[in-house]
Write a protein that holds these residues in place. Structure first.
Motif, PDB file in Angstrom:
ATOM      1  N   ARG A   1       0.833  -1.206   0.000  1.00 24.84           N
ATOM      2  CA  ARG A   1       0.000   0.000   0.000  1.00 24.84           C
ATOM      3  C   ARG A   1       0.872   1.261   0.000  1.00 24.84           C
ATOM      4  NH1 ARG A   1      -3.059  -1.175   3.859  1.00 24.84           N
ATOM      5  NH2 ARG A   1      -4.970  -1.622   2.696  1.00 24.84           N
ATOM      6  N   HIS A   2       1.931   1.227   0.785  1.00 21.27           N
ATOM      7  CA  HIS A   2       2.811   2.395   0.894  1.00 21.27           C
ATOM      8  C   HIS A   2       3.461   2.738  -0.446  1.00 21.27           C
ATOM      9  CE1 HIS A   2       5.260   5.249   3.181  1.00 21.27           C
ATOM     10  NE2 HIS A   2       6.305   4.826   2.500  1.00 21.27           N
ATOM     11  N   HIS A   3       3.663   1.726  -1.291  1.00 22.02           N
ATOM     12  CA  HIS A   3       4.351   1.933  -2.572  1.00 22.02           C
ATOM     13  C   HIS A   3       3.429   1.657  -3.759  1.00 22.02           C
ATOM     14  CE1 HIS A   3       8.216   2.323  -0.511  1.00 22.02           C
ATOM     15  NE2 HIS A   3       7.871   1.264   0.210  1.00 22.02           N
ATOM     16  N   ALA A   4       2.141   1.675  -3.521  1.00 22.91           N
ATOM     17  CA  ALA A   4       1.189   1.321  -4.582  1.00 22.91           C
ATOM     18  C   ALA A   4       1.311   2.236  -5.793  1.00 22.91           C
ATOM     19  CB  ALA A   4      -0.239   1.361  -4.028  1.00 22.91           C
ATOM     20  N   GLY A   5       1.587   3.503  -5.573  1.00 19.42           N
ATOM     21  CA  GLY A   5       1.688   4.433  -6.693  1.00 19.42           C
ATOM     22  C   GLY A   5       2.775   4.062  -7.678  1.00 19.42           C
ATOM     23  N   VAL A   6       3.921   3.610  -7.166  1.00 18.33           N
ATOM     24  CA  VAL A   6       5.023   3.205  -8.044  1.00 18.33           C
ATOM     25  C   VAL A   6       4.735   1.848  -8.673  1.00 18.33           C
ATOM     26  CG1 VAL A   6       7.474   2.614  -8.136  1.00 18.33           C
ATOM     27  CG2 VAL A   6       6.707   4.543  -6.744  1.00 18.33           C
ATOM     28  N   LEU A   7       4.253   0.908  -7.856  1.00 21.73           N
ATOM     29  CA  LEU A   7       4.034  -0.445  -8.353  1.00 21.73           C
ATOM     30  C   LEU A   7       2.925  -0.508  -9.404  1.00 21.73           C
ATOM     31  CD1 LEU A   7       4.288  -2.406  -4.975  1.00 21.73           C
ATOM     32  CD2 LEU A   7       5.968  -2.382  -6.825  1.00 21.73           C
ATOM     33  N   SER A   8       1.971   0.391  -9.327  1.00 21.52           N
ATOM     34  CA  SER A   8       0.851   0.364 -10.283  1.00 21.52           C
ATOM     35  C   SER A   8       0.811   1.639 -11.122  1.00 21.52           C
ATOM     36  CB  SER A   8      -0.471   0.168  -9.543  1.00 21.52           C
ATOM     37  OG  SER A   8      -0.649   1.160  -8.550  1.00 21.52           O
ATOM     38  N   LYS A   9       1.975   2.090 -11.526  1.00 20.95           N
ATOM     39  CA  LYS A   9       2.083   3.333 -12.292  1.00 20.95           C
ATOM     40  C   LYS A   9       1.355   3.239 -13.631  1.00 20.95           C
ATOM     41  CE  LYS A   9       6.049   5.272 -12.041  1.00 20.95           C
ATOM     42  NZ  LYS A   9       7.492   5.581 -12.234  1.00 20.95           N
ATOM     43  N   SER A  10       1.477   2.085 -14.280  1.00 19.70           N
ATOM     44  CA  SER A  10       0.803   1.894 -15.575  1.00 19.70           C
ATOM     45  C   SER A  10      -0.555   1.235 -15.324  1.00 19.70           C
ATOM     46  CB  SER A  10       1.649   1.024 -16.500  1.00 19.70           C
ATOM     47  OG  SER A  10       2.919   1.619 -16.709  1.00 19.70           O
ATOM     48  N   PRO A  11      -1.663   1.853 -15.704  1.00 21.46           N
ATOM     49  CA  PRO A  11      -3.000   1.394 -15.274  1.00 21.46           C
ATOM     50  C   PRO A  11      -3.453   0.049 -15.810  1.00 21.46           C
ATOM     51  CG  PRO A  11      -3.159   3.181 -16.872  1.00 21.46           C
ATOM     52  CD  PRO A  11      -1.718   3.097 -16.488  1.00 21.46           C
ATOM     53  N   ASP A  12      -2.962  -0.389 -16.964  1.00 17.69           N
ATOM     54  CA  ASP A  12      -3.506  -1.597 -17.594  1.00 17.69           C
ATOM     55  C   ASP A  12      -2.589  -2.813 -17.463  1.00 17.69           C
ATOM     56  OD1 ASP A  12      -5.768  -0.190 -18.465  1.00 17.69           O
ATOM     57  OD2 ASP A  12      -4.674   0.552 -20.229  1.00 17.69           O
TER      58      ASP A  12
ATOM     59  N   LYS B   1      -3.140  -4.723 -11.558  1.00 15.04           N
ATOM     60  CA  LYS B   1      -4.258  -5.575 -11.157  1.00 15.04           C
ATOM     61  C   LYS B   1      -3.928  -6.344  -9.873  1.00 15.04           C
ATOM     62  CE  LYS B   1      -5.904  -6.118 -15.917  1.00 15.04           C
ATOM     63  NZ  LYS B   1      -6.117  -7.049 -17.053  1.00 15.04           N
ATOM     64  N   ARG B   2      -2.687  -6.792  -9.756  1.00 11.24           N
ATOM     65  CA  ARG B   2      -2.316  -7.547  -8.565  1.00 11.24           C
ATOM     66  C   ARG B   2      -2.232  -6.651  -7.335  1.00 11.24           C
ATOM     67  NH1 ARG B   2       1.062 -12.901  -9.886  1.00 11.24           N
ATOM     68  NH2 ARG B   2       0.130 -13.358 -11.902  1.00 11.24           N
ATOM     69  N   VAL B   3      -1.728  -5.438  -7.507  1.00  8.51           N
ATOM     70  CA  VAL B   3      -1.705  -4.496  -6.399  1.00  8.51           C
ATOM     71  C   VAL B   3      -3.134  -4.220  -5.925  1.00  8.51           C
ATOM     72  CG1 VAL B   3      -1.227  -2.100  -5.759  1.00  8.51           C
ATOM     73  CG2 VAL B   3       0.487  -3.415  -7.020  1.00  8.51           C
ATOM     74  N   ALA B   4      -4.041  -4.000  -6.877  1.00  6.68           N
ATOM     75  CA  ALA B   4      -5.443  -3.745  -6.518  1.00  6.68           C
ATOM     76  C   ALA B   4      -6.042  -4.933  -5.780  1.00  6.68           C
ATOM     77  CB  ALA B   4      -6.239  -3.430  -7.781  1.00  6.68           C
ATOM     78  N   ALA B   5      -5.705  -6.142  -6.220  1.00  4.54           N
ATOM     79  CA  ALA B   5      -6.240  -7.341  -5.569  1.00  4.54           C
ATOM     80  C   ALA B   5      -5.742  -7.456  -4.131  1.00  4.54           C
ATOM     81  CB  ALA B   5      -5.858  -8.583  -6.367  1.00  4.54           C
ATOM     82  N   ILE B   6      -4.477  -7.143  -3.901  1.00  4.94           N
ATOM     83  CA  ILE B   6      -3.914  -7.203  -2.550  1.00  4.94           C
ATOM     84  C   ILE B   6      -4.572  -6.164  -1.655  1.00  4.94           C
ATOM     85  CG2 ILE B   6      -1.844  -6.754  -1.175  1.00  4.94           C
ATOM     86  CD1 ILE B   6      -1.702  -9.435  -2.455  1.00  4.94           C
ATOM     87  N   LEU B   7      -4.705  -4.944  -2.149  1.00  9.11           N
ATOM     88  CA  LEU B   7      -5.239  -3.861  -1.324  1.00  9.11           C
ATOM     89  C   LEU B   7      -6.725  -4.034  -1.035  1.00  9.11           C
ATOM     90  CD1 LEU B   7      -3.395  -0.734  -2.770  1.00  9.11           C
ATOM     91  CD2 LEU B   7      -2.695  -2.313  -0.960  1.00  9.11           C
ATOM     92  N   ALA B   8      -7.423  -4.811  -1.854  1.00  7.15           N
ATOM     93  CA  ALA B   8      -8.849  -5.029  -1.641  1.00  7.15           C
ATOM     94  C   ALA B   8      -9.129  -6.045  -0.539  1.00  7.15           C
ATOM     95  CB  ALA B   8      -9.506  -5.498  -2.938  1.00  7.15           C
ATOM     96  N   MET B   9      -8.126  -6.804  -0.143  1.00 11.12           N
ATOM     97  CA  MET B   9      -8.319  -7.833   0.879  1.00 11.12           C
ATOM     98  C   MET B   9      -8.322  -7.201   2.263  1.00 11.12           C
ATOM     99  SD  MET B   9      -5.710 -10.660  -0.779  1.00 11.12           S
ATOM    100  CE  MET B   9      -6.324 -12.067   0.119  1.00 11.12           C
ATOM    101  N   LYS B  10      -9.233  -7.643   3.139  1.00  7.52           N
ATOM    102  CA  LYS B  10      -9.340  -7.045   4.467  1.00  7.52           C
ATOM    103  C   LYS B  10      -8.212  -7.521   5.379  1.00  7.52           C
ATOM    104  CE  LYS B  10     -12.531  -6.047   8.232  1.00  7.52           C
ATOM    105  NZ  LYS B  10     -13.874  -6.259   8.816  1.00  7.52           N
TER     106      LYS B  10
END
Length: 480
Positions: A294-305, A310-319
């Protein structure tokens, strides 16, 4: 007691990691009380095992002596590491592995072992960045041959971790202050302890090149200094695999690992098969890894497609993700190994370090505890390797080993005793013979090892400057 207050503050605050795990932890405490009622406080003398085929090392006959003798590693350990032959007596209120492990996470260590580091950033050839924290801050002014302790931290720890500072506070203090007068450097994994993420890659239990490249840099900077390796938990696994992969070419003259996870597949299965393992420890590790991402999500998911996004989003969506769920989605993909693994199980099989113990060719000490709730399987035979010393205590938990201190409700670290004795012995008593590692050279500003053109590193400035050793990145659990 601060520990108890802190534990309940965390448990009762819904927004924290442990907020939804109150019932689980209460169960563990109830179980602990049952264990305590049957506990008799018998002395816990570590069980230290050596291979039947001895290995000989060169040591000074006396401190500072030029006279050298050859003795077995076993004789050396028995004379120089006395803590391994004395009992570990846990604090009465931390009487099992669960409580020891929880205290390592929730205990207040902010007022002990305070250290100031000087951070340097290393840029790697793949574009990644490592944060190297040096102590003491005048490390460059010490004698060229002054030993350097090279530390690899746990899963989401860093130079701020109490178990790191407990060892470095003494070993890096001046001799006139009852210290060793050594230098140390903590290699912070990518994204940990404030280290920036500069490429879509993290770290893993099997990725040893970041350590390898850091050692290039240290060897070039301090060619006369012996490098002494120390690793904790995940960092212990990385250190063990590095030593095995390098064999006789290791730049480290010795290795000491604490709570190494060894057989990752088997230990993961045992975690999933216990209530506390599945719902407390696995989720604590998973949540802490999620916070790194989460702290580095901006760098890890810089390119939207991209698949990474997608994997960063999947991780962050988990409770409350388990550790193996984070590994399955993320670490198999960006943990530093190419091509990516097909599953978390495939990653665990490949990354396990128990199967490579036989390839180590420098003196190596491993310390585990039998009641570690995270590491349940330990290769006590050391693969029959004479360089390997395996020590197992009955108690201590995971990164615990806390004894009662002189102040009520506080505890002090026992594990630092054998680790410090090991470091002093290999920094002062052992004669390190021959060249360590292959020759180095510089290519386009990168320090490389001759014959390895694909990896290398260079310093990219002191942007971080001086930092406090007690500063912890929010949301990280240093006890894992």
């Amino acid at each position: 007691m601060f520990f108890c207050n802190r534990m309940f503050d965390l448990l009762l605050e819904p927004s924290t990691l442990f907020g939804d795990l109150l019932g689980c932890l209460v169960s563990v405490v109830v179980l602990s009380i049952g264990v305590f009622l049957s506990w008799r406080g018998s002395p816990d003398i570590p069980r230290t095992l050596f291979a039947t085929s001895p290995v000989y090392i060169s040591v000074r006959k006396s401190k500072g002596s030029l006279s050298v003798e050859r003795i077995t590693l076993r004789d050396f350990v028995e004379s120089k590491i006395p803590s391994l032959y004395l009992p570990f007596v846990p604090a009465w209120w931390l009487f099992n592995g669960h409580l020891q492990s929880i205290y390592s996470v929730l205990g207040d260590f902010s007022k002990v072992d305070n250290i100031v580091y000087h951070r340097k950033h290393l840029r790697l050839m793949d574009g990644g960045t490592l944060g190297l924290d040096f102590t003491p801050t005048n490390y460059e002014n010490l004698k060229p041959e002054t030993p350097i302790i090279v530390v690899m931290h746990g899963l989401t720890g860093g130079s701020f971790a109490s178990y790191v500072r407990a060892v470095l506070a003494r070993s890096c203090s001046p001799v006139e202050q009852n210290g060793f007068g050594y230098r140390a450097v903590v290699i912070n994994f990518r994204g940990c302890a404030g280290t920036p993420i500069t490429t879509p890659q993290l770290y893993s239990a099997c990725h040893t090149d970041d350590l390898r490249q850091s050692l290039f840099y240290l060897s070039a900077m301090f060619p006369k200094a012996p490098l002494l390796g120390v690793g904790y938990s995940l960092g212990a696994n990385v250190l063990t695999r590095y030593l095995a992969e390098e064999g006789g070419n290791s730049r480290l003259v010795s290795g000491c690992v604490v709570n190494c996870p060894w057989d990752l597949k088997q230990n993961n299965e045992k975690l999933l098969n216990t209530f506390a393992g599945r719902y407390i420890y696995h989720r604590a590790m998973g949540k802490s890894m999620q916070n790194v991402i989460r702290h580095h999500a901006g760098v890890l998911s810089k390119s939207p497609d991209t698949l990474m996004t997608k994997r960063v989003a999947a991780i962050l969506a988990m409770k409350y993700p388990r550790g193996d769920e984070v590994d399955r989605i993320m670490m198999t993909f960006v943990g530093g190994t190419l091509p990516p693994f097909e599953s978390a199980e495939a990653y665990y099989v490949c990354a396990s370090s128990h199967k490579v113990l036989g390839d180590i060719r420098v003196p190596f000490l491993s310390i585990n505890s039998a009641d570690d709730p995270i590491v349940r399987t330990v290769p006590e035979d050391g693969a029959g390797n004479g360089y390997v010393v395996m020590s197992l205590t009955a108690g201590g938990g995971h990164l615990g080993w806390f004894e009662a201190s002189d102040r009520l409700g506080e505890a002090r670290s026992w594990i630092k005793k054998p680790v410090l004795e090991w470091l002093r012995a290999f920094g002062e008593d052992v004669v390190h013979e021959g060249q360590r590692g292959r020759p180095l050279h510089e290519v386009n500003g990168f320090v490389k090892e001759v014959g390895r053109d694909n990896i290398g590193c260079k310093e990219v400035g002191d942007e971080a400057g001086y930092i406090s050793g007690t500063r912890c990145q929010e949301g990280l659990l240093s006890g894992f």
